[in-house]
Design a protein around this motif. Structure first.
Motif, short mmCIF file in Angstrom:
data_model
loop_
_atom_site.label_atom_id
_atom_site.label_comp_id
_atom_site.label_asym_id
_atom_site.label_seq_id
_atom_site.Cartn_x
_atom_site.Cartn_y
_atom_site.Cartn_z
N GLN A 109 -12.98 6.42 -9.13
CA GLN A 109 -12.52 6.76 -7.77
C GLN A 109 -11.26 7.62 -7.82
OE1 GLN A 109 -12.24 2.84 -5.84
NE2 GLN A 109 -13.19 3.84 -4.09
N ALA A 110 -10.30 7.21 -8.66
CA ALA A 110 -9.04 7.95 -8.78
C ALA A 110 -9.30 9.36 -9.32
CB ALA A 110 -8.07 7.20 -9.69
N ASP A 111 -10.19 9.46 -10.29
CA ASP A 111 -10.52 10.76 -10.87
C ASP A 111 -11.20 11.66 -9.83
OD1 ASP A 111 -10.33 12.39 -13.15
OD2 ASP A 111 -12.46 12.08 -13.57
N PHE A 112 -12.11 11.10 -9.04
CA PHE A 112 -12.78 11.86 -7.99
C PHE A 112 -11.77 12.36 -6.96
CE2 PHE A 112 -14.60 11.92 -3.70
CZ PHE A 112 -15.60 12.87 -3.86
N ILE B 26 -8.56 1.52 -4.11
CA ILE B 26 -8.29 2.89 -3.69
C ILE B 26 -9.20 3.22 -2.51
CG2 ILE B 26 -8.36 5.33 -4.31
CD1 ILE B 26 -7.84 4.52 -7.20
N ASP B 27 -8.61 3.62 -1.40
CA ASP B 27 -9.36 4.05 -0.23
C ASP B 27 -9.11 5.54 0.00
OD1 ASP B 27 -10.43 1.53 0.52
OD2 ASP B 27 -8.49 0.98 1.39
N ILE B 28 -10.20 6.31 0.08
CA ILE B 28 -10.07 7.74 0.37
C ILE B 28 -10.02 7.92 1.88
CG2 ILE B 28 -11.19 9.98 0.19
CD1 ILE B 28 -12.31 9.05 -2.51
N MET C 207 -8.59 12.86 -7.34
CA MET C 207 -7.72 13.86 -7.93
C MET C 207 -8.42 15.22 -8.02
SD MET C 207 -6.11 14.09 -11.74
CE MET C 207 -7.72 14.41 -12.40
N GLN C 208 -9.65 15.21 -8.50
CA GLN C 208 -10.37 16.47 -8.68
C GLN C 208 -10.68 17.17 -7.35
OE1 GLN C 208 -13.82 15.64 -11.05
NE2 GLN C 208 -12.62 15.24 -12.89
N ASN C 209 -10.85 16.38 -6.29
CA ASN C 209 -11.18 16.95 -4.99
C ASN C 209 -9.99 17.02 -4.04
OD1 ASN C 209 -14.14 17.39 -5.26
ND2 ASN C 209 -14.05 15.21 -5.75
N ASN C 210 -8.78 16.73 -4.56
CA ASN C 210 -7.54 16.83 -3.78
C ASN C 210 -7.62 16.01 -2.49
OD1 ASN C 210 -4.93 17.71 -3.57
ND2 ASN C 210 -5.47 19.55 -2.43
N LYS C 211 -8.09 14.76 -2.61
CA LYS C 211 -8.26 13.88 -1.45
C LYS C 211 -7.00 13.05 -1.23
CE LYS C 211 -12.68 14.69 -0.69
NZ LYS C 211 -13.18 15.29 0.51
N HIS C 212 -6.70 12.81 0.04
CA HIS C 212 -5.60 11.93 0.42
C HIS C 212 -6.12 10.49 0.30
CE1 HIS C 212 -1.74 11.38 2.49
NE2 HIS C 212 -2.31 10.27 2.92
N VAL C 213 -5.35 9.63 -0.36
CA VAL C 213 -5.79 8.26 -0.60
C VAL C 213 -4.74 7.25 -0.16
CG1 VAL C 213 -7.28 8.88 -2.55
CG2 VAL C 213 -4.92 8.22 -2.97
N ILE C 214 -5.20 6.02 0.04
CA ILE C 214 -4.31 4.88 0.26
C ILE C 214 -4.65 3.89 -0.84
CG2 ILE C 214 -3.71 2.95 1.76
CD1 ILE C 214 -4.54 4.72 4.13
N ILE C 215 -3.64 3.55 -1.65
CA ILE C 215 -3.87 2.59 -2.73
C ILE C 215 -3.23 1.25 -2.39
CG2 ILE C 215 -4.04 4.38 -4.50
CD1 ILE C 215 -1.22 3.51 -5.42
N GLN D 123 0.84 -1.19 0.00
CA GLN D 123 0.00 0.00 0.00
C GLN D 123 0.88 1.24 0.00
OE1 GLN D 123 -2.36 -0.65 3.56
NE2 GLN D 123 -4.10 -1.25 2.28
N LYS D 124 0.36 2.29 -0.60
CA LYS D 124 1.04 3.59 -0.59
C LYS D 124 0.01 4.65 -0.29
CE LYS D 124 4.85 2.50 -3.67
NZ LYS D 124 6.07 2.81 -2.99
N SER D 125 0.47 5.72 0.34
CA SER D 125 -0.40 6.81 0.75
C SER D 125 0.06 8.10 0.10
CB SER D 125 -0.35 6.94 2.27
OG SER D 125 -1.01 8.08 2.70
N GLY D 126 -0.90 8.90 -0.37
CA GLY D 126 -0.54 10.17 -0.99
C GLY D 126 -1.73 10.83 -1.64
#
Length: 120
Positions: A79-82, A114-116, A84-92, A27-30
């Protein structure tokens, strides 16, 4: 005729074996900063995520992680597009294969989830 059969079997077995040899998973976070359909012959959805060190995606201290989301406009791409557009921190959640076929994607790393991260 034997050469053609041997070459065909070699090609088929290579295709099957290259897509199932995972060398890294985790997993990575960013923050996702790019989602785009790329490729000349086979179009795949590719993404880029800035890892750690940034607050609200400003600054220059983060590292980039490039990944493949797949060939089709799936829920994962949405999910990834959402995010990115909303500048959300995610864990993939991802895995990287040792070898990939040309139509698999631009990278060897494939995202499976993808987890927001909820805001505080």
């Amino acid at each position: 005729m034997k050469k053609i059969i041997c070459m065909s079997l070699l090609l088929i077995s290579t295709c099957f074996l290259t897509s199932c040899w995972t060398v890294q998973k985790g997993q990575k976070s960013g923050i996702i900063v790019k989602v785009a359909k790329e490729g000349n012959l086979w179009g795949t959805y590719e993404g880029e995520m800035v890892l750690g060190g940034l607050e609200n995606a400003s600054g220059v201290s983060g590292r980039a992680f490039h990944f493949t989301l797949g060939q089709f406009n799936s829920d994962l791409v949405k999910q990834a597009d959402f995010a990115m557009q909303n500048n959300k921190h995610v864990i993939i959640t991802y895995h990287c294969d040792a070898y990939t076929l040309p139509w698999s994607g631009e990278t060897k790393c494939f995202v499976s989830k993808i987890d927001i991260v909820p805001e505080k």
